[in-house]
Design an enzyme around this catalytic site. Sequence first.
Site, PDB file in Angstrom:
ATOM      1  N   ASP A  13     -10.371  27.386  35.217  1.00  0.00           N
ATOM      2  CA  ASP A  13      -9.462  27.508  36.364  1.00  0.00           C
ATOM      3  C   ASP A  13      -9.638  28.817  37.129  1.00  0.00           C
ATOM      4  OD1 ASP A  13      -8.392  25.052  35.616  1.00  0.00           O
ATOM      5  OD2 ASP A  13      -6.872  25.981  34.347  1.00  0.00           O
ATOM      6  N   GLY A  40     -10.297  20.178  36.369  1.00  0.00           N
ATOM      7  CA  GLY A  40      -9.571  19.909  37.606  1.00  0.00           C
ATOM      8  C   GLY A  40      -9.976  20.978  38.587  1.00  0.00           C
ATOM      9  N   HIS A  41     -10.787  20.620  39.570  1.00  0.00           N
ATOM     10  CA  HIS A  41     -11.297  21.601  40.524  1.00  0.00           C
ATOM     11  C   HIS A  41     -10.656  21.349  41.882  1.00  0.00           C
ATOM     12  CE1 HIS A  41     -15.152  22.134  37.860  1.00  0.00           C
ATOM     13  NE2 HIS A  41     -14.034  22.418  37.234  1.00  0.00           N
ATOM     14  N   GLN A 221     -14.746  24.030  32.911  1.00  0.00           N
ATOM     15  CA  GLN A 221     -14.130  24.912  31.901  1.00  0.00           C
ATOM     16  C   GLN A 221     -14.619  26.344  32.107  1.00  0.00           C
ATOM     17  OE1 GLN A 221     -15.526  21.621  30.558  1.00  0.00           O
ATOM     18  NE2 GLN A 221     -13.554  21.070  31.364  1.00  0.00           N
TER      19      GLN A 221
HETATM   20  P1  GDP Z   1     -11.270  25.564  38.807  1.00  0.00           P
HETATM   21  O1  GDP Z   1     -10.911  24.662  37.696  1.00  0.00           O
HETATM   22  O2  GDP Z   1     -12.053  26.748  38.370  1.00  0.00           O
HETATM   23  O3  GDP Z   1     -11.945  24.861  39.964  1.00  0.00           O
HETATM   24  O4  GDP Z   1      -9.899  26.140  39.375  1.00  0.00           O
HETATM   25  P2  GDP Z   1      -8.565  25.276  39.689  1.00  0.00           P
HETATM   26  O5  GDP Z   1      -8.787  24.519  40.948  1.00  0.00           O
HETATM   27  O6  GDP Z   1      -8.122  24.533  38.502  1.00  0.00           O
HETATM   28  O7  GDP Z   1      -7.518  26.442  39.887  1.00  0.00           O
HETATM   29  C1  GDP Z   1      -7.678  27.422  40.860  1.00  0.00           C
HETATM   30  C2  GDP Z   1      -6.471  27.392  41.791  1.00  0.00           C
HETATM   31  O8  GDP Z   1      -6.467  28.567  42.584  1.00  0.00           O
HETATM   32  C3  GDP Z   1      -6.488  26.251  42.786  1.00  0.00           C
HETATM   33  O9  GDP Z   1      -5.152  25.878  43.044  1.00  0.00           O
HETATM   34  C4  GDP Z   1      -7.115  26.855  44.028  1.00  0.00           C
HETATM   35  O10 GDP Z   1      -6.707  26.201  45.235  1.00  0.00           O
HETATM   36  C5  GDP Z   1      -6.562  28.249  43.965  1.00  0.00           C
HETATM   37  N1  GDP Z   1      -7.414  29.309  44.528  1.00  0.00           N
HETATM   38  C6  GDP Z   1      -8.770  29.437  44.490  1.00  0.00           C
HETATM   39  N2  GDP Z   1      -9.136  30.625  45.018  1.00  0.00           N
HETATM   40  C7  GDP Z   1      -8.000  31.250  45.400  1.00  0.00           C
HETATM   41  C8  GDP Z   1      -7.716  32.530  45.971  1.00  0.00           C
HETATM   42  O11 GDP Z   1      -8.597  33.361  46.215  1.00  0.00           O
HETATM   43  N3  GDP Z   1      -6.396  32.834  46.170  1.00  0.00           N
HETATM   44  C9  GDP Z   1      -5.393  31.985  45.870  1.00  0.00           C
HETATM   45  N4  GDP Z   1      -4.147  32.371  46.109  1.00  0.00           N
HETATM   46  N5  GDP Z   1      -5.626  30.759  45.336  1.00  0.00           N
HETATM   47  C10 GDP Z   1      -6.905  30.421  45.084  1.00  0.00           C
HETATM   48  P1  IMO Z   2     -11.617  23.541  34.600  1.00  0.00           P
HETATM   49  O1  IMO Z   2     -13.000  22.957  34.822  1.00  0.00           O
HETATM   50  C1  IMO Z   2      -8.690  25.174  31.812  1.00  0.00           C
HETATM   51  C2  IMO Z   2      -8.717  23.566  27.735  1.00  0.00           C
HETATM   52  C3  IMO Z   2      -7.506  22.774  27.319  1.00  0.00           C
HETATM   53  C4  IMO Z   2      -7.465  23.112  25.841  1.00  0.00           C
HETATM   54  C5  IMO Z   2      -8.932  23.157  25.461  1.00  0.00           C
HETATM   55  C6  IMO Z   2      -9.464  21.862  24.843  1.00  0.00           C
HETATM   56  O2  IMO Z   2     -10.593  22.996  35.513  1.00  0.00           O
HETATM   57  O3  IMO Z   2     -11.689  25.026  34.588  1.00  0.00           O
HETATM   58  P2  IMO Z   2      -9.998  19.474  25.857  1.00  0.00           P
HETATM   59  O4  IMO Z   2      -9.124  18.485  26.564  1.00  0.00           O
HETATM   60  O5  IMO Z   2     -11.168  19.922  26.646  1.00  0.00           O
HETATM   61  O6  IMO Z   2     -10.400  19.007  24.480  1.00  0.00           O
HETATM   62  O7  IMO Z   2      -9.048  20.765  25.610  1.00  0.00           O
HETATM   63  O8  IMO Z   2      -9.630  23.415  26.660  1.00  0.00           O
HETATM   64  N1  IMO Z   2      -9.394  23.099  28.976  1.00  0.00           N
HETATM   65  C7  IMO Z   2      -9.291  23.721  30.158  1.00  0.00           C
HETATM   66  N2  IMO Z   2      -8.545  24.775  30.530  1.00  0.00           N
HETATM   67  N3  IMO Z   2      -9.524  24.586  32.689  1.00  0.00           N
HETATM   68  C8  IMO Z   2     -10.292  23.542  32.327  1.00  0.00           C
HETATM   69  O9  IMO Z   2     -11.224  22.994  33.134  1.00  0.00           O
HETATM   70  C9  IMO Z   2     -10.170  23.028  31.013  1.00  0.00           C
HETATM   71  N4  IMO Z   2     -10.751  22.022  30.331  1.00  0.00           N
HETATM   72  C10 IMO Z   2     -10.278  22.089  29.081  1.00  0.00           C
HETATM   73  O10 IMO Z   2      -6.353  23.203  27.995  1.00  0.00           O
HETATM   74  O11 IMO Z   2      -6.935  24.406  25.660  1.00  0.00           O
HETATM   75 MG    MG Z   3      -9.247  23.715  36.873  1.00  0.00          MG
END
Ligand code: GDP
Ligand code: IMO
Ligand code: MG
Length: 429
Positions: A13, A40-41, A221
């Site tokens: 994340d 979840g991206h 991840q």
């Molecule tokens: P990922 O799993 O690495 O793709 O990241 P996620 O999408 O799960 O979580 C990142 C969150 O931060 C999302 O809600 C993005 O829209 C948000 N985000 C990404 N870059 C920035 C930033 O520079 N500032 C803020 N405030 N939000 C951001």
């Molecule tokens: P992105 O790509 C954050 C975490 C879960 C749990 C552990 C194992 O969005 O960055 P699993 O379901 O994979 O067996 O869970 O890994 N986890 C993540 N945490 N971002 C993710 O993906 C994750 N994918 C798995 O919360 O701690």
């Molecule tokens: Mg994510």
Amino acid sequence: MPGVVVVGAQWGDEGKGKVVDILTEHAEVVVRYGGGPNAGHTLVVGNEKIIVRLVPSGILRKDTRCVLAQGMVIDLSRLVDEMDELVKRGYPHVSEMLVSDRAHVILSYHRLIDGLREQGDGAIGTTKRGIGPCYEDKVARRGVPMGALRDLGAMRELVGRALEAWQPTIAALGGKPPTVDEVMAEVAPLAPRIVPMLRDTAAIVDEGLRADKYTLFEGAQGTLLDVDHGTYPFVTSSSAIAGGACTGAGVGPTRIKRVIGLVKAYCTRVGGGPFPTELAPPKPDADLGERLRKIGDEYGSVTGRPRRTGWLDLPALRYAARINGLDRIAITKLDVLTGLAKLKVCVAYRTPSGETSDFPVGELDRAEPIYRDCEPWSERTSGARKMEDLPAAARKYVGLIEEAAGCEAMIVSVGSRRDETILRSGVFD
Ligand code: GDP
Ligand code: IMO
Ligand code: MG
């Protein structure tokens, strides 16, 4: 060879989705190399927010070929739902995506087992998407590759064998296994949608690289969730590090030209496991942890769970730089730090064997972070488009991160939208 890996340097994340979307403006191929719908991206374009789980974050660019490689585990109905949703939202080219015939299929018993285990003492806070059990089947050599969808009769046999092996586990966990018929009834109607997308994707990716096509390998991840190098056993079940791009997509290390590490300006983690710099009660400054969660909107994009929040961990970043061979970083969510009363970073650890600036990944339960105070800033940063627009204290903070990573931040992100970005150099500069 124009292969570029984007990898999470923390616990996931970090904002990989946003950065891959930006970098894809010029990419011809984007490949997801590991994980499944546990990812979840988030992509934000204008007022629209799209969260992709299986589909690569390059999907918004219609001329980019998106590939789901064989390191992935794929839930068929989630994939179809995700594709339908993207078509509805104006991205019909999602149907041109290619899927490896050797990625593995997540089936209902994988989800069942994952969920049952999470009710017990050994829970680690998984996403309950069946990820772990599916990878277990793969390494136990009783998994179901996507290619099996081409011959449902043969697939039935594979499912039967796997179900038989899981029977005692499911019974011991107090669950009721599905029958082979039930599993196949779920799969059969989806097969015709998916079979036309199946390919030997490793060969296609290689062909692109040979033709000098800029190819982005999108990590899911993060380093500290990697099955080999993460905070085991509180990890996911796949190779989330940069090296996973080679095994997961089937390309040799010589094809990779650049490895970009994604670093959030602070740390978060979802689920259980060690998180030494966490700001949660009864630790001091727990209120700041709550503030980071609120301002940073730190709620899981897959499960909606509140993410745990904490100070940036520089030893962990040094570790990620080493394990992934980072040669660039992208810093995200710098804007979230505006207005904090204080700002700290972990610079070293106190362990039973003394002080260390390394990340003591094998003994985190006995390690205590050592912090350094940084100068906070109060100016909003989301309007910044070049480094000079940032307050001096924020620039210093960026410098501290670069020093720990040992390389330049090519992107500093100051908001979730595409334009809320300081782009300091091109991918191949
Ligand atoms: P990922 O799993 O690495 O793709 O990241 P996620 O999408 O799960 O979580 C990142 C969150 O931060 C999302 O809600 C993005 O829209 C948000 N985000 C990404 N870059 C920035 C930033 O520079 N500032 C803020 N405030 N939000 C951001
Ligand atoms: P992105 O790509 C954050 C975490 C879960 C749990 C552990 C194992 O969005 O960055 P699993 O379901 O994979 O067996 O869970 O890994 N986890 C993540 N945490 N971002 C993710 O993906 C994750 N994918 C798995 O919360 O701690
Ligand atoms: Mg994510």
